[in-house]
Design an enzyme around this catalytic site. Structure first.
Site, PDB file in Angstrom:
ATOM      1  N   GLU A 256      11.143  56.062 -17.834  1.00 60.25           N
ATOM      2  CA  GLU A 256      10.906  57.110 -16.959  1.00 60.25           C
ATOM      3  C   GLU A 256      11.502  58.246 -17.622  1.00 60.25           C
ATOM      4  O   GLU A 256      12.743  58.769 -17.262  1.00 60.25           O
ATOM      5  CB  GLU A 256      11.484  56.673 -15.500  1.00 60.25           C
ATOM      6  CG  GLU A 256      10.934  55.843 -14.637  1.00 60.25           C
ATOM      7  CD  GLU A 256      11.375  55.776 -13.194  1.00 60.25           C
ATOM      8  OE1 GLU A 256      12.409  56.396 -13.008  1.00 60.25           O
ATOM      9  OE2 GLU A 256      10.525  55.305 -12.405  1.00 60.25           O
ATOM     10  N   GLU A 343       6.114  49.943 -12.554  1.00 63.39           N
ATOM     11  CA  GLU A 343       7.180  49.871 -11.797  1.00 63.39           C
ATOM     12  C   GLU A 343       6.974  50.392 -10.264  1.00 63.39           C
ATOM     13  O   GLU A 343       6.348  51.771 -10.099  1.00 63.39           O
ATOM     14  CB  GLU A 343       8.556  50.425 -12.101  1.00 63.39           C
ATOM     15  CG  GLU A 343       9.631  50.241 -11.227  1.00 63.39           C
ATOM     16  CD  GLU A 343      11.094  51.138 -11.745  1.00 63.39           C
ATOM     17  OE1 GLU A 343      11.127  50.755 -13.194  1.00 63.39           O
ATOM     18  OE2 GLU A 343      11.499  51.892 -11.027  1.00 63.39           O
TER      19      GLU A 343
END
Ligand code: IDC
Length: 416
Positions: A256, A343
């Site tokens: 991320e 995710e």
């Protein structure tokens, strides 16, 4: 069944029949007193026939005409033919299967025969989605470990087997933090070796069980992937050389990006790491994170990375990320971007707070609609909403339903 439904016709017939019986008795006995008592009996018999309470006694009579007695014709509903209620209440609608029907059941199959990888082989990217070795669309559905340094014990054969056989999982994501607690880039050499051994164990358990496995370079507090680009290139050079021949290994090169890291910076990092991986593994799927904690897939859709078999990561936490982020996903997919939800959580973005079942269900319908692959965060018993195991349960495999957290139960029900 009520007397009101009885027509005159059966009554007339019965009366005639009764007279015949009377005459018969009279001839047989010739006794007046018997005639009187027989008359009473006939009345009772007639009544029984009308109400249908004793059909056996009147069998003989009823065989002479079609069975028109309402009581006989309209039986009570047969409860034995009714569908039994499921003993466990279904709290979630069944997952709509978008997969080709060729996928065999996974239970009790010999290893690598009828398993996800055994049946579908090496995956490719085609259009917005993954396809299997036969070119049929294929959706990954799985679970991510928590950080391998924090929770190494869940990387074991029995755990992976339970995920495959009982929870219908076909992919496991091995999350290796780069900067947080004993991260790959912040810990020492020993720690790096330990993490690589854990990854090796995870890849081998997945391979023995015919599961796909994602090796996740889990950047987070190191918000720009270029911060540890050299380490990343060295890591993926080694990893891709080791696992290129496996066919079930997927590389996720930056979990991320955040902290204002732009797509341009991510792209240049990605291009270099992808080149390193491609020097060993020409076809393996590579997942690239997108700006703003892997939410800006719409930005990536306008400026794609060159190369094949590249997927773009979209992450969401249902209670925080709602329509606005779903619209980004829809935009990206409509522009043809291959997106994977590598995710997600069904609570808020901190990994805590309450579970938002309504938003989770909106997300999952959208993913189903576009056959987007999804991987739930996380396999651990940490005392946080997004952990799938109850915090009081110290097992590392073989969980009963009650040993799962609310998030864990939700996933298991959803992914049936
Ligand atoms: C969280 C973990 C938590 C850990 C923290 C570290 O659940 O136990 O202490 O990371 O900073 C992400 C990240 C993921 C986060 C998760 C929940 O990829 O590492 O895990 N999350 O906050 N993005 C959005 C949410």
């Amino acid at each position: 069944m009520s007397g009101g439904k009885i027509s005159g016709k059966p009554v007339n017939i019965l009366k005639k029949t009764a007279v015949l019986v009377l005459i018969f008795i009279f001839i047989l006995t010739g006794c007046k007193s018997t005639i009187e008592s027989g008359g009473i009996e006939e009345k009772e018999t007639t009544t029984m026939t009308i109400t249908g309470q004793d059909t056996e006694k009147n069998n003989e009579k009823e065989t002479t005409e079609p069975v028109t007695t309402p009581a006989v014709q309209k039986p009570e509903p047969d409860i034995t033919t009714q569908k039994p209620e499921p003993s466990v209440p279904q709290t979630n609608p069944p997952v709509q299967q978008t997969e080709p029907v060729t996928e065999p059941p996974l239970q009790n199959q010999p290893q690598n025969n009828g398993t996800p990888f055994g049946s579908h082989g090496t995956l490719s990217v085609s259009g917005t989605r993954l396809t299997d070795q036969y070119g049929a669309g294929y959706t990954l559905r799985g679970i991510s470990t928590h950080g391998l340094s924090w929770f190494p014990d869940y990387v074991n054969y029995e755990m992976f087997k339970q995920m495959r056989d009982e929870w219908n999982v076909n992919v496991v994501r091995l999350a290796m933090y780069t900067a947080e607690y004993n991260g790959y880039c912040t810990g020492d050499r020993n720690n790096q070796e330990k993490l690589k051994r854990l990854i090796d164990d995870g890849v081998n358990y997945a391979s023995q069980l015919g599961l796909y496995v994602i090796i996740d370079w889990h950047i987070l507090s190191d918000s720009n992937p270029n911060m540890y680009k050299n380490e990343s290139m060295e890591f993926f050079r080694e990893i891709s050389a080791k696992y290129a021949g496996y066919g079930n290994v997927i590389y996720e090169i930056c979990n991320e990006p955040n902290g204002g890291t732009g797509w341009g910076e991510i792209k240049s990092y990605a291009q270099d790491v992808i080149n390193v991986i491609r020097s060993n593994d020409r076809k393996g799927i590579i997942i690239v994170g997108t700006p703003t904690w892997s939410q800006d897939v719409d930005i990536a859709a306008d400026d794609r990375i060159n190369g094949e078999n590249i997927m773009y990561a979209m992450h969401f936490y249902a209670d925080t990320h709602r329509d606005y982020i779903r619209d980004k996903l829809i935009n990206a997919l409509n522009k043809g971007l291959p997106v994977i939800v590598s995710e997600f959580g069904i609570c808020d973005a901190s990994g805590n707070g309450g579970i938002n079942y309504d938003e989770a269900s909106k997300w999952m319908s959208l993913l189903n609609q576009y056959s987007v692959s999804y991987i739930m965060w996380n396999l651990s018993n940490k005392s946080e909403t997004c952990a799938m195991v109850q915090s009081w349960c110290s097992k590392s495999a073989g969980f009963s339903y009650d040993e799962l957290s609310e998030a864990g139960k939700w996933f298991v029900n959803f992914n049936k």
